[in-house]
Design a protein around this motif. Structure first.
Motif, mmCIF file in Angstrom:
data_model
loop_
_atom_site.group_PDB
_atom_site.id
_atom_site.type_symbol
_atom_site.label_atom_id
_atom_site.label_comp_id
_atom_site.label_asym_id
_atom_site.label_seq_id
_atom_site.Cartn_x
_atom_site.Cartn_y
_atom_site.Cartn_z
ATOM 1 N N HIS A 136 0.822 -1.210 0.000
ATOM 2 C CA HIS A 136 0.000 0.000 0.000
ATOM 3 C C HIS A 136 0.859 1.265 0.000
ATOM 4 O O HIS A 136 2.003 1.259 0.465
ATOM 5 N N THR A 163 -4.384 0.849 -1.860
ATOM 6 C CA THR A 163 -4.015 0.448 -3.211
ATOM 7 C C THR A 163 -5.165 0.812 -4.137
ATOM 8 O O THR A 163 -6.336 0.591 -3.799
ATOM 9 N N GLY A 185 0.257 1.612 -5.399
ATOM 10 C CA GLY A 185 0.440 0.380 -4.652
ATOM 11 C C GLY A 185 0.686 -0.782 -5.604
ATOM 12 O O GLY A 185 1.203 -0.595 -6.711
ATOM 13 N N ARG A 186 0.279 -1.982 -5.186
ATOM 14 C CA ARG A 186 0.457 -3.165 -6.030
ATOM 15 C C ARG A 186 -0.909 -3.801 -6.292
ATOM 16 O O ARG A 186 -1.302 -4.771 -5.620
#
Length: 317
Positions: free
Chosen positions: A3, A22, A37-38
């Motif tokens: 995050h 995220t 984020g991812r």
């Protein structure tokens, strides 16, 4: 999940707190065009899954449309019309509220809850915000001759069909299965997959079941949320948009252009969700003037606004 800061809490000119999260927005092909984020990491979409679950029910033969289909997609506020709608779905399937296996609860909406308590009423499954979804799940079982006693089991034909539908529209396999707050199975996918799925529903061609779900949500946004809810305001103010909130800081939006948005606030709170959604929609070029009231959340001091929750500089820019 990896995050990043997506919202800031300002009290006057002092940065008091931050919300990590995220965020992802996908284009009409499902490819990420905004990423914080991812978003490839998996998360439980929680109630943002409901429109996808409703699609699975239609694919399984459920004949539901209009306001009652919107209610099947809902985390409703427990207002009188929501409760009547859930009971109507059950009655059409030859069932009563006794068949509901969602968690007994008070209405989710503040006003509805206050009225409920003033009348001395007790928690019950029909008041629970997921009762529309559960009623539709039970009706789907009746249509197919499936057992209604174990419809919440992940191995039940209804839940197997739901998992297959989610994997289809998200374009990826389910990574984890858990139990949602209402007792139904919850299927983990990436936020990218969730955004992709919502974009596909919102842009689906007329005559498709996906379009049927989106049209019901568009036409009856108050049945998806309730009076004064931000998800209701988003859909009633932005033509063709579908939106669904979820527990633990999740939110998903689909645009008629086929673009999708999904986010999760890391601490699970709902305070910053709408703020972040509006910031992302603005970045996508959406005219958000009609929902400008959601762009920030007031921070109060002695009952008056002394600051605001607003999107982080990185997200806003």
């Amino acid at each position: 999940m990896g995050h990043e800061v997506v919202a800031e809490v300002w009290r006057g000119d002092f940065l008091e707190s931050v919300h990590h999260g995220t965020v992802v927005a996908t284009d009409s092909s499902g490819w990420p065009v905004v990423s914080v984020g991812r978003p490839g990491d998996v998360a439980f979409p929680r109630s943002s899954n409901k429109p996808l679950q409703a699609l699975a029910m239609l694919r399984s033969g459920l004949e539901l449309d209009g306001s009652l289909l919107a209610l099947a997609c809902a985390s409703h506020s427990g207002e009188d019309f929501h409760v009547r709608g859930a009971l109507q779905i059950l009655a059409a399937a030859g069932l009563t509220e006794d068949a509901l296996q969602c968690t007994p609860d008070l209405p989710l909406g503040e006003e509805a809850r206050a009225q409920h308590l003033a009348l001395g009423l007790s928690p019950a499954p029909k008041y629970m915000n997921c009762s529309g979804k559960h009623a539709a799940m039970l009706a789907t079982c009746v249509v197919n001759g499936w057992s209604v006693d174990d419809y919440l089991s992940p191995s039940h034909p209804l839940q197997v069909a739901t998992r297959a539908t989610i994997e289809d529209v998200a374009g990826e396999p389910v990574a984890q299965v858990g139990v949602d707050g209402c007792g139904a199975p919850i299927f983990a996918i990436s936020l990218t997959g969730l955004a992709r799925a919502f974009g596909r529903l919102a842009a689906a061609a007329p005559g498709t079941l996906e379009h049927r779900v989106a049209s019901a949500m568009n036409a009856y946004p108050e049945w998806v949320g309730g009076t004064g809810r931000d998800v209701t305001l988003l859909m009633s103010s932005l033509p063709g948009v579908i939106a669904k909130d979820g527990a633990e800081g999740v939110y998903a939006v689909g645009l008629p252009s086929g673009e999708g948005v999904a986010l999760k606030i890391a601490d699970g709170s709902s305070r910053a969700r709408a703020v972040v959604v509006v910031a992302v929609l603005r970045r996508l070029g959406v005219d958000v003037s009609s929902v400008e009231g959601l762009a920030t959340v007031p921070v109060l001091g002695h009952g008056r606004a002394v600051g605001a929750v607003r999107p982080s500089l990185a997200l806003a820019s």
